[in-house]
Design an enzyme around this catalytic site. Sequence first.
Site, PDB file in Angstrom:
ATOM      1  N   CYS A  94       0.838  -1.191   0.000  1.00 33.31           N
ATOM      2  CA  CYS A  94       0.000   0.000   0.000  1.00 33.31           C
ATOM      3  C   CYS A  94       0.880   1.249   0.000  1.00 33.31           C
ATOM      4  CB  CYS A  94      -0.951   0.025   1.199  1.00 33.31           C
ATOM      5  SG  CYS A  94      -2.054   1.453   1.161  1.00 33.31           S
TER       6      CYS A  94
ATOM      7  N   CYS B 189      -0.263   4.211   2.229  1.00 34.36           N
ATOM      8  CA  CYS B 189       0.037   4.020   3.652  1.00 34.36           C
ATOM      9  C   CYS B 189       1.535   4.161   3.914  1.00 34.36           C
ATOM     10  CB  CYS B 189      -0.477   2.671   4.132  1.00 34.36           C
ATOM     11  SG  CYS B 189      -2.288   2.558   4.180  1.00 34.36           S
TER      12      CYS B 189
END
Length: 173
Positions: A132, A135
């Site tokens: 991700c 993130c």
Amino acid sequence: MSSLKEFADTLPDYAKDLRLNLGSMLNDQTLGDQRKWGLLLACAHGSGYRPLVAAAEADCAPKLSPEAANAARAAAAVMAMNNVYYRFVHLASNPEYGKLPARLRMNVIGNPGIEKDDFELFSLAVSAMNGCGMCIDSHERVLQQHGVKAETIQAAARVAAIMQAVATVHATL
């Protein structure tokens, strides 16, 4: 398996590099115990591979405070959720999703029970495992604000890479 070292020793010869890398990480003294063992525990949980989790839990129990161990587990748990959601937001062509509230509980991020920078490092490592980018960027920004050096952030990514590879190879045996 009772330890990560014993776990690594069960890897086949074609995964010798993984065995050596995990051994080097176990002997590494540059991160400090809470960061090193917290990263190993968070990444084991993040792998979702129960035998690796059991080995990491056994090794980490005498080396981490209960608060640090719970924070490592919590980082893996909340990132399992957030990494899917925020990867969706990032990859979806419709920008409207980025404007909507996530409506996901993630209170542990604000109150992890340990130093914020250590929890963010655990979260970054699990986010790297889960791919991700949104993130990763978010956690890296917080880590930089807390003065965490690039070499430490890179070390967290290395732990994530090693633990994911070890889980992947061991699961095929």
